[in-house]
Design an enzyme around this catalytic site. Structure first.
Site, PDB file in Angstrom:
ATOM      1  N   HIS A 167       1.184 -12.303   8.655  1.00  0.00           N
ATOM      2  CA  HIS A 167       0.731 -11.027   7.759  1.00  0.00           C
ATOM      3  C   HIS A 167       2.001 -10.600   7.395  1.00  0.00           C
ATOM      4  CE1 HIS A 167      -1.891  -7.688   6.977  1.00  0.00           C
ATOM      5  NE2 HIS A 167      -0.902  -7.092   6.591  1.00  0.00           N
ATOM      6  N   HIS A 184       3.771  -9.036   3.334  1.00  0.00           N
ATOM      7  CA  HIS A 184       3.625  -8.560   1.857  1.00  0.00           C
ATOM      8  C   HIS A 184       4.883  -8.816   1.019  1.00  0.00           C
ATOM      9  CE1 HIS A 184      -0.040  -5.942   2.248  1.00  0.00           C
ATOM     10  NE2 HIS A 184       0.626  -6.101   3.718  1.00  0.00           N
ATOM     11  N   GLN A 222      -4.876  -3.088  -2.700  1.00  0.00           N
ATOM     12  CA  GLN A 222      -4.243  -2.031  -2.076  1.00  0.00           C
ATOM     13  C   GLN A 222      -4.915  -0.654  -2.104  1.00  0.00           C
ATOM     14  OE1 GLN A 222      -0.648  -1.581  -0.241  1.00  0.00           O
ATOM     15  NE2 GLN A 222      -2.432  -0.351   0.433  1.00  0.00           N
ATOM     16  N   HIS A 268      -7.518  -5.591   5.823  1.00  0.00           N
ATOM     17  CA  HIS A 268      -6.618  -4.684   6.251  1.00  0.00           C
ATOM     18  C   HIS A 268      -7.778  -3.603   6.771  1.00  0.00           C
ATOM     19  CE1 HIS A 268      -3.313  -6.089   4.190  1.00  0.00           C
ATOM     20  NE2 HIS A 268      -2.491  -4.926   4.675  1.00  0.00           N
ATOM     21  N   GLU A 328      -6.789   0.418   9.643  1.00  0.00           N
ATOM     22  CA  GLU A 328      -5.276   0.670   9.722  1.00  0.00           C
ATOM     23  C   GLU A 328      -5.185   2.106   9.930  1.00  0.00           C
ATOM     24  OE1 GLU A 328      -0.858  -0.275   8.398  1.00  0.00           O
ATOM     25  OE2 GLU A 328      -2.777  -0.644   7.027  1.00  0.00           O
ATOM     26  N   ASP A 361       4.461  -7.909   8.787  1.00  0.00           N
ATOM     27  CA  ASP A 361       4.046  -6.915   7.809  1.00  0.00           C
ATOM     28  C   ASP A 361       4.949  -6.691   6.641  1.00  0.00           C
ATOM     29  OD1 ASP A 361       2.249  -5.361   6.749  1.00  0.00           O
ATOM     30  OD2 ASP A 361       2.279  -3.775   8.198  1.00  0.00           O
ATOM     31  N   TRP A 380       6.765   0.865   3.241  1.00  0.00           N
ATOM     32  CA  TRP A 380       6.454   1.036   4.656  1.00  0.00           C
ATOM     33  C   TRP A 380       7.299   0.755   5.807  1.00  0.00           C
ATOM     34  CZ3 TRP A 380       3.981  -1.238   0.542  1.00  0.00           C
ATOM     35  CH2 TRP A 380       2.779  -0.578  -0.096  1.00  0.00           C
TER      36      TRP A 380
END
Length: 429
Positions: free
Chosen positions: A74, A76, A169, A227, A230, A326, A332
């Site tokens: 996982h 991005h 998203q 997702h 979360e 992640d 983030w």
């Protein structure tokens, strides 16, 4: 015909083996013989005269840990290396991160995406990663990032395996033309269908988004990775819908629930009931302990929740769980190196999985468990499989964790795609 022999490989933490590779495929794996030399060189010795194309290349791993290619379950890549652009995430929350990325997304170009993603991938390869599942934001009418990463996937196919998740998203039902964009992405190079139920406007939208994404994945024959929940809200329960759909369709091995941090806040009565469904469904889980301990619990005063899903309980129930990085230097996560060794180490601490057997088997979170999450075929150090593996500068996995052992070499189909010298250390006291 190219033949390679790798001696003194420590496999599964206990077996010292010798592996023969022919034209990039493992042709034999047997117990090692002879002495273990305390050195490793990615370059090979030849058993025949120099210049002979039929020479057998021999490598001695010196009793060091060898793992199959590490799996990033996982990440991005489309957002990587954008931290601070257009401004930092001052609250440190998931939701401010989404707002920042929404602004940065307006300036995406294919070249921008590929350049940043390539920097992140090089970092990952440095740490032994050979398989990557990247979520890609498709709440962009042009699908700029998805198309760019699909190009990169083809360019790098002999070096890394790149899976792309069509990730909405900003929602499916709560974003203009969300359904149409997700369907467009399904036909534009996505390997996996995603969703984000906890970001939808209402509980009804959340369930509807999961049902739509699930049906789309089935129609296009794609995997699914959501997702899911979360958030620190114990009332966020998209997971029960996702698991039910997977169970009823009998496709649990192709479905993944990522994050599921709300599970940390579920009461035990509800979790106990849910666990039965999760076992029955056979779905996979991905925990991102590094980023979730950073993002979750931000609205708590004290006591503060860790906000990481119940990795220990899921694992003990026989449910497949893998770990992911992640985010790498983005809205983030202002840090992040791409090292899943770091993620595993932190994951063991925050989930309190520090018993000897838990530590010694934890490499599975980033190897075999990850391969199962990605639904990979022909994975692992088994005759007949591609010779995809990494050599660590340690004589045990525990040593690799405790003392940050480097990756000395990474082989893909028997070809060395990354190598590093053993660190030279000197003490002056």
């Amino acid at each position: 015909m190219k033949k390679q022999i790798f001696k003194n490989m420590l496999i599964d933490g206990e077996r010292l083996c010798e592996m023969t590779v022919t034209d990039g495929v493992i042709t034999s794996l047997k117990p090692a013989e002879g002495e273990n030399r305390p050195s490793f060189a990615p370059g090979a010795e030849n058993e025949a005269a120099h210049g002979d194309s039929s020479a057998v290349q021999v490598y001695d791993c010196g009793g060091r840990v060898v793992l199959p290619g590490i799996v990033e379950s996982h990440v991005h890549l489309d957002t990587a290396m954008t931290e601070g652009d257009p401004h930092p995430n001052r609250s440190g929350t998931l939701f401010e991160g989404i707002e920042i990325w929404s602004k940065r997304k307006e300036r995406l170009t294919a070249g921008d995406v590929k350049e940043r993603a390539m920097r992140a991938i090089r970092q990952q390869v440095r740490f032994g990663v050979q398989y990557i599942r990247s979520h890609v934001d498709i709440t962009d009418p042009q699908l700029t990032a998805l198309r760019a990463l699909a190009e990169l996937r083809e360019e790098l196919k002999d070096t890394v395996t790149l899976q792309l998740v069509a990730f909405p998203q900003e929602g499916i039902e709560s974003f203009p033309d969300g359904r149409e964009l997700l369907k467009k992405a399904a036909g534009s190079g996505a390997d996996v269908i995603g969703a984000i139920p906890h970001y939808e406007f209402t509980r009804e939208y959340a369930v509807s988004s999961l049902n739509y994404a699930f049906s789309l994945a089935q129609d296009y024959g794609l995997l699914m990775d959501v997702h899911c929940d979360e958030i620190d809200d114990g009332a966020s329960r998209g997971l029960e819908t996702l698991a039910t759909r997977a169970y009823e369709a009998g496709v649990g091995e192709k479905v993944t629930a990522s994050h599921t941090t709300a599970m940390h806040s579920y009461n035990n009565a509800y979790f106990t009931r849910l666990l039965r469904l999760l076992r029955m469904s056979g779905i996979n889980f991905v925990s991102n302990p590094m980023v979730n301990t950073h993002l979750q619990g931000r609205l708590d005063t004290y006591p503060k929740r860790r906000g990481v899903t119940r990795v220990k309980e899921l694992t003990e129930a026989g449910i497949n769980v893998s770990f992911g990085q992640d985010d790498i230097v983005d809205p983030w996560n202002p840090l992040g190196t791409g090292s899943l060794r770091d993620v595993t180490l932190l994951g063991l601490y925050v989930t309190q999985m520090m018993a000897a057997e838990q530590i010694d088997s934890s490499y599975r979170f980033i190897t075999y468990n990850g391969a199962r999450t990605l639904n990979l075929q022909n994975y692992g150090l088994v005759p007949g499989n591609p010779a995809n593996f990494v050599v660590l500068g340690a004589s045990s996995w525990r040593e690799a964790l405790a003392f940050h052992a480097p990756v000395l070499a990474s082989y893909r189909g028997g070809r060395c795609i990354y190598e590093a010298d053993e660190p030279q250390r000197r003490w002056h006291f």
